[in-house]
Design an enzyme around this catalytic site. Structure first.
Site, PDB file in Angstrom:
ATOM      1  N   GLY A 239       7.970   6.528 -13.767  1.00  0.00           N
ATOM      2  CA  GLY A 239       8.586   5.243 -14.069  1.00  0.00           C
ATOM      3  C   GLY A 239       9.997   5.018 -13.582  1.00  0.00           C
ATOM      4  O   GLY A 239      10.482   3.885 -13.630  1.00  0.00           O
ATOM      5  N   GLU A 275       5.736  12.642 -14.022  1.00  0.00           N
ATOM      6  CA  GLU A 275       4.735  12.055 -13.115  1.00  0.00           C
ATOM      7  C   GLU A 275       5.363  10.946 -12.275  1.00  0.00           C
ATOM      8  O   GLU A 275       4.925   9.791 -12.340  1.00  0.00           O
ATOM      9  CB  GLU A 275       3.588  11.443 -13.935  1.00  0.00           C
ATOM     10  N   PRO A 276       6.368  11.231 -11.479  1.00  0.00           N
ATOM     11  CA  PRO A 276       6.954  10.161 -10.670  1.00  0.00           C
ATOM     12  C   PRO A 276       6.059   9.809  -9.484  1.00  0.00           C
ATOM     13  O   PRO A 276       5.454  10.685  -8.870  1.00  0.00           O
ATOM     14  CB  PRO A 276       8.269  10.777 -10.174  1.00  0.00           C
ATOM     15  N   GLY A 277       5.948   8.532  -9.200  1.00  0.00           N
ATOM     16  CA  GLY A 277       5.185   8.090  -8.042  1.00  0.00           C
ATOM     17  C   GLY A 277       6.093   7.312  -7.113  1.00  0.00           C
ATOM     18  O   GLY A 277       6.439   7.746  -6.013  1.00  0.00           O
ATOM     19  N   ARG A 314       2.382  -6.653  -3.197  1.00  0.00           N
ATOM     20  CA  ARG A 314       3.425  -6.661  -4.226  1.00  0.00           C
ATOM     21  C   ARG A 314       4.180  -7.995  -4.342  1.00  0.00           C
ATOM     22  O   ARG A 314       4.409  -8.472  -5.453  1.00  0.00           O
ATOM     23  CB  ARG A 314       4.399  -5.495  -4.036  1.00  0.00           C
ATOM     24  N   CYS A 346      -5.336 -17.368   4.215  1.00  0.00           N
ATOM     25  CA  CYS A 346      -5.425 -18.793   3.885  1.00  0.00           C
ATOM     26  C   CYS A 346      -5.109 -19.083   2.430  1.00  0.00           C
ATOM     27  O   CYS A 346      -5.968 -19.603   1.699  1.00  0.00           O
ATOM     28  CB  CYS A 346      -6.811 -19.298   4.222  1.00  0.00           C
ATOM     29  N   TYR A 375       2.656   1.928  -3.619  1.00  0.00           N
ATOM     30  CA  TYR A 375       1.869   0.768  -4.023  1.00  0.00           C
ATOM     31  C   TYR A 375       1.757  -0.249  -2.879  1.00  0.00           C
ATOM     32  O   TYR A 375       1.723  -1.453  -3.101  1.00  0.00           O
ATOM     33  CB  TYR A 375       2.455   0.135  -5.306  1.00  0.00           C
TER      34      TYR A 375
END
Ligand code: LLP
Length: 421
Positions: A239, A275-277, A314, A346, A375
């Site tokens: 996070g 748990e860093p992503g 995103r 479109c 992401y």
């Protein structure tokens, strides 16, 4: 800090010119920097030095096996949330004992796959899930190591779609019921309760919500120990946010986050997992795109580029900001002009940025979306039958395509036509 810098007027990924990669693989594509991935992993690993710990990369952020292997070779474990991610981590060479399994809806099939091939722990999110893990473990004649994810009811102060630590969110069990749920878990013979798990959200830009959550976890650890549970591992989730702009208000650094962990939980003598992503992969990747057309609208100019919302969702999904730069460095003093930067899909949602100041660009010019490593590729789709775009990994002066662009035939031939047609 990352390794995407201008050199002699051109954007480089480490020691490779981005334009050179574009010429070789075509646009659009994602490019990742090995040095940046490793640097970010190392920041977390160093931040927890002196405590027994494992950094489990949340591979949902960017899950190409070349990225996983790069991090695993540096000592990372993995946080997975599906059988697919579990199998991908194993295929990349990560041993089961370094894989933690998170997620609110693990199926019996997924649990069986992980228990059969080896798992460090399941982070259990509900009582029904606890019962299924117990049943599958008993059926296989093994004992499943678990933590239970508690929901500390803390406001992560982030985008509503990625906040997970409030009681109205679907994640974890309410911390107020922990005592009761741990007692139930301890009574199930297929489970071994080893710790507590918490994750309150993503792209946190302050330490305070972490502090509040971790203080609650510290209290709970002592309470559960007094109730006879051998709590020896704390999984603190991921996070920590990243800077998406080059302004001064950057989020806290991993070293400050590590210090907070030590201050709030160090006295408990538990093994720490994080748990860093995003922080590992986010600023280690760019999305490179090419300007198809420059179109003059009423009162505004559009840059129509060959990347679209299906490649990087995103901005459409979270109103997320990505810095966008020209691959050819603007000369000092170049006049900037505002553009709406849009993809070819479109729908109006296919807009990356509105009135973004850029140097004057023309058809064929390359642009780079920064902070797109996390992401980005993993959330892409083939909407509009646009092929998934290549991923490229740079390491020093070398680069390799780590996921090729599929051919149209590969995409189209996946469909099968029923015999009545
Ligand atoms: N652990 C768990 C249990 C998670 O659910 C997540 C992210 C992480 C770790 C990693 O969080 P990070 O360090 O990356 O913040 N697609 C969204 C982000 C979704 C995050 C979901 N969970 C975005 O593009 O912003």
């Amino acid at each position: 800090m990352d390794h995407f810098l201008y050199r002699d007027g051109a954007l480089f990924a480490e020691d490779v010119s981005v334009a050179e990669i574009a010429a070789a693989v075509g646009t659009p594509f994602y490019v990742y920097s090995t040095a940046t991935l490793l640097r970010h992993f190392q920041l977390f690993d160093d931040a927890l030095a002196g405590t027994d710990h494992l950094v489990c990369y949340a591979m949902k952020a960017a899950s190409n096996q070349a990225i996983l292997r790069t991090l695993a070779q540096a000592g990372a474990g993995m946080d997975v949330v599906s059988e697919g991610e579990y199998r991908r981590a194993r295929a990349a060479g990560v041993p089961g004992e370094k894989i933690v399994f998170s997620g609110v809806g693990k199926t019996a099939r997924e649990i069986r796959a992980a228990l059969t091939d080896g798992i460090r722990q399941f982070n259990v999110e509900s009582e029904p899930e606890m019962d299924v893990i117990n049943a599958v473990a008993l059926d296989l004649g093994v004992v499943a190591p678990i933590t239970i994810r508690v929901n500390p009811d803390v406001d992560a102060k982030t985008h509503a779609k990625i906040a997970t630590g409030k009681s109205e969110n679907k994640f974890g069990i309410p911390i107020s019921r922990a005592s009761e749920v741990y007692a139930r878990a301890a009574a199930l013979p297929g489970l071994e309760v080893i710790g507590i798990d918490v994750h309150i959200g993503s792209q946190l830009t302050e330490l305070e919500p972490f502090r509040l959550a971790y203080e609650k976890v510290a209290e709970l650890t002592e309470q559960l120990r007094s109730e006879g549970h051998n709590i020896r591992r704390l999984d603190l989730g991921g996070g920590l946010g990243i800077p998406y702009t080059r302004s001064n208000d950057a989020p806290p650094l991993p070293v400050e986050y590590g210090q907070l962990i030590k201050d709030s939980l160090g006295h408990l003598g538990c093994e720490i997992e994080i748990e860093p992503g995003r922080l590992i992969a986010g600023n280690a990747g760019l999305l490179i795109s090419d300007v198809i057309y420059v179109k003059s609208g009423e009162g505004r100019d559009f840059l129509i580029v060959d990347a679209a919302m299906n490649d990087l969702i995103r901005p459409a999904m979270y109103e997320a900001h990505h810095d966008i730069v020209a691959v050819k460095e603007p000369a000092p003093g170049t006049e900037m002009q505002p553009y709406d930067i849009v993809g070819p899909v479109c729908e109006s949602g296919d807009t990356f940025a509105k009135q973004r100041n850029m140097p004057r660009l023309k058809s064929g010019d390359l642009i780079a979306f920064r902070s797109a490593g996390a992401y980005g590729a993993v959330m892409s789709s083939e909407y509009n039958t646009r092929p998934l775009i290549p991923e490229v990994l740079v390491n020093g002066d070398q680069f390799a395509v780590i996921r090729p662009r599929p051919t149209f035939d590969e995409i189209i031939n996946r469909d099968t036509i029923p015999e009545w047609l």
